[in-house]
Design a protein around this motif. Structure first.
Motif, PDB file in Angstrom:
ATOM      1  N   VAL A  16       1.635  -6.675   0.946  1.00  0.00           N
ATOM      2  CA  VAL A  16       0.199  -7.227   1.554  1.00  0.00           C
ATOM      3  C   VAL A  16       0.063  -8.418   0.615  1.00  0.00           C
ATOM      4  O   VAL A  16      -0.536  -9.210   0.929  1.00  0.00           O
ATOM      5  N   TYR A  46       0.915  -1.176   0.013  1.00  0.00           N
ATOM      6  CA  TYR A  46      -0.158   0.001   0.013  1.00  0.00           C
ATOM      7  C   TYR A  46       0.894   1.319   0.022  1.00  0.00           C
ATOM      8  O   TYR A  46       1.906   1.402   0.695  1.00  0.00           O
ATOM      9  N   SER A  56      -5.530 -11.548   4.996  1.00  0.00           N
ATOM     10  CA  SER A  56      -4.556 -12.289   4.099  1.00  0.00           C
ATOM     11  C   SER A  56      -4.581 -11.672   2.755  1.00  0.00           C
ATOM     12  O   SER A  56      -3.566 -12.058   1.990  1.00  0.00           O
ATOM     13  N   GLY A  57      -5.046 -10.655   2.472  1.00  0.00           N
ATOM     14  CA  GLY A  57      -5.001  -9.891   1.426  1.00  0.00           C
ATOM     15  C   GLY A  57      -6.144 -10.222   0.142  1.00  0.00           C
ATOM     16  O   GLY A  57      -5.775  -9.887  -0.961  1.00  0.00           O
ATOM     17  N   LYS A  58      -7.098 -10.814   0.575  1.00  0.00           N
ATOM     18  CA  LYS A  58      -8.106 -11.176  -0.562  1.00  0.00           C
ATOM     19  C   LYS A  58      -8.996  -9.837  -1.261  1.00  0.00           C
ATOM     20  O   LYS A  58      -8.845  -9.913  -2.384  1.00  0.00           O
ATOM     21  N   SER A  59      -9.302  -9.188  -0.413  1.00  0.00           N
ATOM     22  CA  SER A  59      -9.824  -7.662  -0.914  1.00  0.00           C
ATOM     23  C   SER A  59      -8.751  -6.897  -1.779  1.00  0.00           C
ATOM     24  O   SER A  59      -9.279  -6.298  -2.652  1.00  0.00           O
ATOM     25  N   THR A  60      -7.806  -6.890  -1.128  1.00  0.00           N
ATOM     26  CA  THR A  60      -6.318  -6.387  -1.898  1.00  0.00           C
ATOM     27  C   THR A  60      -6.517  -6.746  -3.279  1.00  0.00           C
ATOM     28  O   THR A  60      -6.344  -6.098  -4.177  1.00  0.00           O
ATOM     29  N   GLN A  83     -15.822 -16.098   2.858  1.00  0.00           N
ATOM     30  CA  GLN A  83     -15.212 -16.720   4.305  1.00  0.00           C
ATOM     31  C   GLN A  83     -15.838 -18.125   4.320  1.00  0.00           C
ATOM     32  O   GLN A  83     -15.266 -18.798   4.961  1.00  0.00           O
ATOM     33  N   SER A 113      -7.418 -16.288   5.853  1.00  0.00           N
ATOM     34  CA  SER A 113      -7.994 -15.798   6.977  1.00  0.00           C
ATOM     35  C   SER A 113      -8.008 -14.139   7.029  1.00  0.00           C
ATOM     36  O   SER A 113      -7.430 -13.813   6.013  1.00  0.00           O
ATOM     37  N   THR A 114      -8.431 -13.664   7.966  1.00  0.00           N
ATOM     38  CA  THR A 114      -8.848 -12.046   7.828  1.00  0.00           C
ATOM     39  C   THR A 114      -7.191 -11.441   7.759  1.00  0.00           C
ATOM     40  O   THR A 114      -6.566 -11.827   8.302  1.00  0.00           O
ATOM     41  N   GLN A 126     -17.453  -5.329  -0.481  1.00  0.00           N
ATOM     42  CA  GLN A 126     -17.729  -6.210   0.853  1.00  0.00           C
ATOM     43  C   GLN A 126     -18.755  -5.366   1.816  1.00  0.00           C
ATOM     44  O   GLN A 126     -19.638  -5.984   2.280  1.00  0.00           O
ATOM     45  N   TYR A 145      -5.613   0.377  -7.423  1.00  0.00           N
ATOM     46  CA  TYR A 145      -4.526   0.428  -7.198  1.00  0.00           C
ATOM     47  C   TYR A 145      -3.694  -0.531  -8.305  1.00  0.00           C
ATOM     48  O   TYR A 145      -4.380  -1.107  -8.856  1.00  0.00           O
TER      49      TYR A 145
HETATM   50  N1  LIG Z   1      -5.728   1.406   2.453  1.00  0.00           N
HETATM   51  C1  LIG Z   1      -5.027   0.372   3.018  1.00  0.00           C
HETATM   52  N2  LIG Z   1      -3.696   0.925   3.467  1.00  0.00           N
HETATM   53  C2  LIG Z   1      -2.907   0.169   4.168  1.00  0.00           C
HETATM   54  N3  LIG Z   1      -2.877  -1.029   4.593  1.00  0.00           N
HETATM   55  C3  LIG Z   1      -4.278  -1.615   4.175  1.00  0.00           C
HETATM   56  C4  LIG Z   1      -5.061  -0.853   3.356  1.00  0.00           C
HETATM   57  N4  LIG Z   1      -6.159  -1.664   3.167  1.00  0.00           N
HETATM   58  C5  LIG Z   1      -5.845  -3.010   3.786  1.00  0.00           C
HETATM   59  N5  LIG Z   1      -4.566  -2.644   4.408  1.00  0.00           N
HETATM   60  C6  LIG Z   1      -4.023  -3.944   5.050  1.00  0.00           C
HETATM   61  O1  LIG Z   1      -3.622  -5.048   4.071  1.00  0.00           O
HETATM   62  C7  LIG Z   1      -3.740  -6.206   4.741  1.00  0.00           C
HETATM   63  C8  LIG Z   1      -4.812  -7.139   3.792  1.00  0.00           C
HETATM   64  O2  LIG Z   1      -6.074  -6.564   3.987  1.00  0.00           O
HETATM   65  P1  LIG Z   1      -7.261  -6.939   3.038  1.00  0.00           P
HETATM   66  O3  LIG Z   1      -8.448  -6.125   3.197  1.00  0.00           O
HETATM   67  O4  LIG Z   1      -6.906  -7.123   1.489  1.00  0.00           O
HETATM   68  O5  LIG Z   1      -7.535  -8.473   3.705  1.00  0.00           O
HETATM   69  P2  LIG Z   1      -8.621  -9.344   3.601  1.00  0.00           P
HETATM   70  O6  LIG Z   1      -8.086 -10.891   3.439  1.00  0.00           O
HETATM   71  O7  LIG Z   1      -9.659  -9.048   2.469  1.00  0.00           O
HETATM   72  O8  LIG Z   1      -9.448  -9.277   4.999  1.00  0.00           O
HETATM   73  P3  LIG Z   1     -10.638  -9.660   5.520  1.00  0.00           P
HETATM   74  O9  LIG Z   1     -11.106 -10.983   4.996  1.00  0.00           O
HETATM   75  O10 LIG Z   1     -10.910  -9.332   6.851  1.00  0.00           O
HETATM   76  O11 LIG Z   1     -11.795  -8.586   4.759  1.00  0.00           O
HETATM   77  C9  LIG Z   1      -4.176  -6.066   6.026  1.00  0.00           C
HETATM   78  O12 LIG Z   1      -3.101  -6.143   6.771  1.00  0.00           O
HETATM   79  C10 LIG Z   1      -4.806  -4.713   6.035  1.00  0.00           C
HETATM   80  O13 LIG Z   1      -4.485  -3.885   7.290  1.00  0.00           O
END
Ligand SMILES: Nc1ncnc2c1ncn2[C@@H]1O[C@H](COP(=O)(O)OP(=O)(O)OP(=O)(O)O)[C@@H](O)[C@H]1O
Length: 589
Positions: A361, A354, A383-387, A538, A380-381, A427, A396
Motif C-alpha cells: 500500500v 497490510y 493512495s495510502g495517506k491514512s496508512t 483532500q 487520490s483516494t 478521519q 502498524y
Molecule cells: N485494514 C486494512 N487492511 C487491508 N487493506 C487496507 C486496510 N486499510 C486500508 N487498506 C487499503 O490500503 C489502501 C490505502 O488506503 P488508505 O486508507 O491509506 O488510503 P487514503 O489515501 O487515506 O484514502 P482516502 O483518501 O480515501 O482516505 C487502499 O487500497 C485500502 O483498500
C-alpha cells in the motif's frame, strides 16, 4: 477446565468452604435414609416409640446441618462463579487494550464483544453447576454405591449394570453437542455483528430504504442461531426422558427382585426403603453429572474462544499504564507514563503491506519533518495517506524500511510513551458518552477548565459549545446531538488540550465550511508553532501554506515540495489543484 482452575486459584478460601459444604450436604443426604431404615426396622416393627422419637430428633439435627450446608454451597458457588468471570472479563478487556490494529482486524469487533460478554457468561453458568456438582457427584456416587452394596449385594447388581449404560450415553451426547455449540456461538457472533451495523448505520439504512434487506439479513442470522439452539434443545429433550426411563426400569427391576428377597426373609422393608433412597441418590448424582457433561462442550468452546484472545501476543507490544507487560492488570493513569520528546519524524524507504493484504500500500516512501514544520499529504483516494500517518503512532509497523523518531527506529521505542507525545485527530471523529468537557479532557485527564476552554476556542468549537449550553452538556450515544463538523472540532480540541509534540490531522477539516476551515488553520498555526504538524487533506486550500507537501499516487511518492514548487514540477499535484481552484485562486494561494 484449565482456564477455570487458573482463575479459581485466587479464591482458595471460598473454594475450601465450597468443598466442606459439599461434604456436609452429602453426609446429610445419605445419613437420613440410613436412620429412616432403622426407624422402620427397629422402631416401627418393634413399636418402640422412644426409639422413633430419638431417631426423629437425630433427623431434625441432621436436616438443620443440611439446610446450612445447602445455603453455604449456594453462596460459595455464586461467589466463585461471578468473581472468576469478573476477573476473566477484566483480563479479556485489558488484553484487547494491548491489541494493535492487526489483532482488531483479525478478530473483528463483534467477535471480541461476544467473547467478552456471551462466552464469559457461558463459563459462569458452567462454573455454577460445576462447583455444585463436580465435587458432590463423585462423593455421592461413591458413598451411595458403598451403602447400596452394604444394603443388598444382589440388588446392587441392577444399579451397577445401569451406570455404564448412562455414562456411555453421556459421552455420546457430549460429542454430538460440541460441534452444535460451536456453530451456535458463531451464529450469535453473526447476530451481534448485524445488530451493531444496523444500530450504528440506521441513518444510511433508512436513507437507502434498505430496511427490508437488513431485516432479511438479521432474520437469516437469527434463524441460524435458532437452528443450532433447537438442535441442542432437541438433544436435551431426548436425553432426559431416556435417562428417566432407564431409571424407572432399574427401579421396577429392584422392586421385583425385592419382593422375592422379602418373601425369602433375606431383606427387610426398612432396608428396601433405604435402598430405594440410595438408588435415587446414585441416579440423581449421575443425572447432575450428565448435566455438567452436557454443558461442558459449550463451555469448552467458549473457553477456547476466550483463551485464543488471552494468548494472543500483540504484534506491537503495548504497555498499558501500571502494567509491566501487555497482560498484567493495572490501574495507573496515562499521566503516569513518560513522554518521548519528539524533535523529528523521518520515513526511510518505507514499504508497507497490510497483514491480510497482498500488495504494498506504501512503496519506498521517504521524507522527514522537524519541530516547527508542517508537512501535508495529498493524493487520490486509496493512495495510502491514512496508512502512512498511522505508522507514526505505531498502529502498524512497517514491512520494509524504517520510521525514525529523533533518528531512532520507532520499533525500539515503547509505543505508549510514543503515543503520549502525539495528538491524533482521526478521519472519522469519535466522541464518547459523557460531557463535552470530559470529551476534550480525554486528551489530558488533568486539564484545567482554562485549558479546555482555550483548546475549544482554537478548534473553533467554543461558540457552538456555549450555544448548546456549555461544557457540561452531554454528548449522546454515537454523538448524534452534534453535527459532523462539530464532532471534528471537538476531536481537534481533544488533541490540542494535550499540547503534543506531533499533531496528526487525518482529513480532519473535511466537514468544515471554508470560512471555519481557514479560521481554524490560522489559529492552529499560532498554537502549533513549536510542534510537528502532519496533515492529510483532500482540499488544496487546507494545505497550500504547508512547509512541505508530499504527493502520493498508488502508494508511491510522486512529488515533494512547497505548493509553488509542486505546481511547477508535479503533474498530478497540478491536476488536483486545478480541479479544485481556478488559475487565479492558485496564483494568489
Ligand atoms: N485494514 C486494512 N487492511 C487491508 N487493506 C487496507 C486496510 N486499510 C486500508 N487498506 C487499503 O490500503 C489502501 C490505502 O488506503 P488508505 O486508507 O491509506 O488510503 P487514503 O489515501 O487515506 O484514502 P482516502 O483518501 O480515501 O482516505 C487502499 O487500497 C485500502 O483498500
Amino acid at each position: 477446565m484449565k482456564l477455570i482452575l487458573n482463575y479459581l486459584k485466587n479464591y482458595k478460601k471460598i473454594f475450601l468452604l465450597n468443598v466442606i459444604s459439599v461434604f456436609g450436604f452429602a453426609l446429610v443426604e445419605l445419613g437420613i435414609p440410613t436412620i429412616v431404615a432403622r426407624m422402620i426396622d427397629q422402631g416401627i416393627s418393634n413399636q418402640d416409640t422412644a426409639y422413633i422419637w430419638k431417631m426423629g430428633g437425630v433427623i431434625l439435627v441432621i436436616s438443620l446441618v443440611g439446610v446450612t450446608g445447602t445455603i453455604l454451597l449456594g453462596y460459595c458457588c455464586a461467589y466463585l462463579s461471578t468473581s472468576v468471570v469478573r476477573d476473566l472479563r477484566n483480563d479479556i478487556f485489558r488484553k484487547t487494550q494491548t491489541f494493535s490494529h492487526s489483532e482488531f482486524n483479525r478478530f473483528g469487533t463483534s467477535s471480541l464483544i461476544t467473547r467478552t460478554n456471551n462466552d464469559a457468561f457461558q463459563i459462569q453458568m458452567f462454573m455454577n453447576i460445576l462447583l455444585r456438582t463436580a465435587l458432590m457427584t463423585p462423593v455421592m456416587i461413591a458413598s451411595s454405591i458403598i451403602l447400596v452394596l452394604k444394603a443388598s449385594l444382589r440388588l446392587s447388581m441392577v444399579i451397577l449394570a445401569t451406570i455404564p449404560l448412562i455414562i456411555l450415553g453421556v459421552i455420546i451426547v457430549a460429542k454430538i453437542s460440541e460441534s452444535i455449540s460451536e456453530n451456535q456461538q458463531n451464529s450469535l457472533e453473526w447476530i451481534n455483528r448485524i445488530s451493531r451495523e444496523n444500530l450504528s448505520g440506521i441513518r444510511v439504512i433508512r436513507a437507502f430504504t434498505n430496511d427490508n434487506y437488513e431485516k432479511k439479513r438479521f432474520d437469516e442470522a437469527n434463524l441460524s442461531y435458532m437452528k443450532y439452539s433447537k438442535r441442542l434443545f432437541k438433544l436435551m429433550s431426548v436425553t432426559q426422558p431416556i435417562f428417566f426411563l432407564l431409571m424407572n426400569l432399574a427401579g421396577m427391576l429392584i422392586y421385583w427382585l425385592s419382593s422375592i428377597l422379602i418373601n425369602q426373609n433375606s431383606l427387610q422393608v426398612g432396608q428396601l426403603v433405604a435402598f430405594m433412597d440410595y438408588l435415587f441418590h446414585v441416579m440423581f448424582s449421575i443425572m447432575l453429572f450428565c448435566l455438567v457433561f452436557m454443558m461442558y462442550p459449550k463451555a469448552q468452546v467458549s473457553a477456547r474462544r476466550i483463551t485464543k484472545v488471552l494468548k494472543t501476543t500483540p504484534s506491537i507490544p503495548t504497555r498499558i499504564p501500571g502494567q509491566k507487560d501487555g497482560t498484567e492488570s493495572g490501574n495507573a493513569d496515562s499521566s503516569d507514563l513518560d513522554k518521548i520528546d519528539i524533535k523529528e519524524v523521518r520515513f526511510e524507504h518505507v514499504t508497507f503491506v497490510y497483514p491480510d493484504g497482498e500488495e504494498a500500500v506504501l512503496k519506498d516512501v521517504s521524507f522527514a519533518v522537524k519541530r516547527g514544520e508542517t508537512i501535508a499529504f495529498i493524493g487520490s483516494t486509496g493512495s495510502g495517506k491514512s496508512t502512512l500517518i498511522n505508522l507514526v503512532p505505531r498502529a502498524y509497523d512497517v514491512t520494509e524500511g524504517s520510521v525514525l523518531i529523533n533518528g531512532e527506529d520507532i520499533r525500539k521505542l515503547p509505543s505508549q510513551e510514543l503515543r503520549q507525545s502525539i495528538g491524533f485527530i482521526p478521519q472519522k471523529a469519535m466522541l464518547f458518552g459523557g460531557t463535552i468537557a470530559e470529551n476534550i479532557r480525554y486528551g489530558k485527564k488533568d486539564a484545567s477548565m482554562e485549558e479546555v476552554a482555550h483548546a475549544a476556542k482554537v478548534a473553533q468549537a467554543y461558540d457552538f459549545i456555549m450555544e448548546k449550553g456549555g461544557f457540561e452538556e452531554l454528548i449522546t450515544e454515537n454523538a448524534t446531538n452534534v453535527s459532523g463538523g462539530q464532532r471534528q472540532r471537538l476531536s481537534i480540541a481533544r488533541a490540542l488540550v494535550r499540547r503534543p509534540d506531533v499533531y496528526i490531522f487525518d482529513d480532519s477539516f473535511s466537514a468544515l465550511d471554508f470560512k471555519t476551515d481557514a479560521k481554524l488553520r490560522r489559529e492552529l498555526r499560532k498554537e502549533t508553532k513549536e510542534a510537528i504538524v502532519m496533515i492529510v487533506a483532500q482540499r488544496i486550500s487546507s494545505i497550500v501554506d504547508a512547509d512541505r507537501i508530499v504527493v502520493l499516487n498508488e502508494g508511491s511518492v510522486v512529488g515533494i515540495g512547497t505548493h509553488q514548487e509542486l505546481m511547477k514540477d508535479c503533474q498530478i499535484y497540478r491536476e488536483i489543484a486545478l480541479s479544485q481552484l481556478s488559475e487565479e485562486e492558485l496564483a494568489n494561494a
